[in-house]
Write an enzyme that holds these catalytic residues in place. Structure first.
Site, mmCIF file in Angstrom:
data_model
loop_
_atom_site.group_PDB
_atom_site.id
_atom_site.type_symbol
_atom_site.label_atom_id
_atom_site.label_comp_id
_atom_site.label_asym_id
_atom_site.label_seq_id
_atom_site.Cartn_x
_atom_site.Cartn_y
_atom_site.Cartn_z
ATOM 1 N N ASP A 9 9.996 18.944 1.655
ATOM 2 C CA ASP A 9 9.615 19.315 0.298
ATOM 3 C C ASP A 9 10.789 20.144 -0.263
ATOM 4 O OD1 ASP A 9 8.049 20.127 -1.991
ATOM 5 O OD2 ASP A 9 7.755 22.045 -0.968
ATOM 6 N N ASP A 11 10.638 22.511 -3.639
ATOM 7 C CA ASP A 11 10.288 23.796 -4.248
ATOM 8 C C ASP A 11 9.482 24.662 -3.286
ATOM 9 O OD1 ASP A 11 11.441 23.428 -6.875
ATOM 10 O OD2 ASP A 11 9.987 21.801 -7.058
HETATM 11 C C1 XBP Z 1 6.687 21.659 -6.963
HETATM 12 C C2 XBP Z 1 6.181 21.595 -8.336
HETATM 13 C C3 XBP Z 1 7.104 21.273 -9.406
HETATM 14 C C4 XBP Z 1 7.892 22.356 -10.057
HETATM 15 C C5 XBP Z 1 8.336 21.901 -11.422
HETATM 16 O O1 XBP Z 1 5.691 21.234 -6.036
HETATM 17 O O2 XBP Z 1 5.014 21.699 -8.568
HETATM 18 O O3 XBP Z 1 6.308 20.745 -10.403
HETATM 19 O O4 XBP Z 1 7.098 23.520 -10.192
HETATM 20 O O5 XBP Z 1 9.072 20.745 -11.406
HETATM 21 P P1 XBP Z 1 6.107 20.747 -4.577
HETATM 22 P P2 XBP Z 1 9.060 19.744 -12.692
HETATM 23 O O6 XBP Z 1 6.982 21.806 -3.998
HETATM 24 O O7 XBP Z 1 4.818 20.640 -3.824
HETATM 25 O O8 XBP Z 1 6.806 19.412 -4.702
HETATM 26 O O9 XBP Z 1 8.969 20.606 -13.919
HETATM 27 O O10 XBP Z 1 10.383 19.012 -12.612
HETATM 28 O O11 XBP Z 1 7.881 18.821 -12.582
HETATM 29 MG MG MG Z 2 6.617 23.108 -2.408
#
Ligand code: XBP
Ligand code: MG
Length: 254
Positions: A9, A11
């Site tokens: 993953d 973020d």
């Molecule tokens: C990450 C997210 C993303 C970011 C924003 O979730 O929820 O939506 O917050 O990115 P994970 P975008 O780590 O579970 O993948 O604005 O580009 O959608």
């Molecule tokens: Mg995440």
């Protein structure tokens, strides 16, 4: 037994991108558009229950802003705001604004040295992944990842398993041959539903999530001189960090 691929993953897992990255970029996009929307640290933590930036903005308007008169072209507004947010976010990454979490570079290097394949499974926009890999990992780091599954490539975002299915199919591997790395309950549910064993590294937004079923829950991947803390999972017999010795024990594949 060593897994054939590690699927990360982005973020919260590779880097702490949410509070001081995505949140700041959303607020900059709102201000630029003349909107009085402002997501503070606590509110953003609640909004993170909804994955995906466009979905998150919609949810905010529907749940938190009954006073807001939605324009007829609301979809277009969301798309414009999201494009602006991506511009602000990638610029922030370009300034070196967000470092990798402890142990991430070490584990990726170890995987590459052992020819273990690497992939990404994330809900965030592909441009955001490219910018993070380029600026926080290495200029050519995108090429280290065989598959980058990101954003709207699949219709249903995490906790749906779709993005992991997408990545597994392109890797041509069964889930039992891989190990996933996540930081959130939505991420764990997504990986688990795709049949993946999952390592969790928590952060301030996800510490209290329900991580039942994870292979191990750590505060971070750890470095030899900056040991991790095991929050739940099997005994690690004095290990300071998640290296391949420990990873093999957690994996125990077919
Ligand atoms: C990450 C997210 C993303 C970011 C924003 O979730 O929820 O939506 O917050 O990115 P994970 P975008 O780590 O579970 O993948 O604005 O580009 O959608
Ligand atoms: Mg995440």
């Amino acid at each position: 037994m060593t897994p054939e691929a590690l699927i990360f993953d982005v973020d919260g897992t590779l880097a702490d991108t949410e509070r001081d990255g995505h949140r700041i970029a959303f607020n900059a996009a709102f201000a630029e558009a003349g909107l009085d929307w402002d997501w503070d640290v606590d509110l953003y933590g609640e909004l993170l229950a909804v994955t995906g930036g466009k979905e998150r903005m919609r949810h905010y308007v529907e749940r938190c802003r009954p006073d807001y008169a939605m324009p007829a072209d609301f979809d277009a507004l969301i798309a414009r705001l999201h494009a602006a947010k991506t511009r602000h976010y990638t610029a922030l990454l370009g300034r070196g604004g967000i470092p990798l979490r402890p142990g991430v570079r070490r584990l990726i290097s170890e995987a590459r040295a052992r020819s273990v394949r690497l992939a990404i499974a994330t809900t965030t926009t592909p441009d955001n992944v490219s910018a993070l890999l380029r600026h926080a990992v290495a200029p050519d780091a995108e090429s280290w990842f065989e598959v980058i599954g990101a954003g709207d490539l699949v219709p249903a975002k995490k906790p749906a398993p779709d993005i992991y299915y997408y990545v597994l199919e392109r890797l041509g591997l069964e889930p039992a041959r891989c190990l996933a790395f996540e930081d959130s309950e939505n991420g764990l549910r997504s990986a688990q539903a795709a049949g993946l064993k999952t390592v969790i590294t928590v952060n301030d937004y996800t510490r209290a999530h329900d991580f039942r079923g994870a292979a191990i829950v750590l505060d971070q991947l750890g470095e030899p001189d900056r040991p991790f803390r095991v929050l739940s999972g099997p005994a690690v017999n004095g290990a300071a960090c998640l290296d391949f010795d420990l990873l093999k024990k957690l994996y125990r594949g077919p």
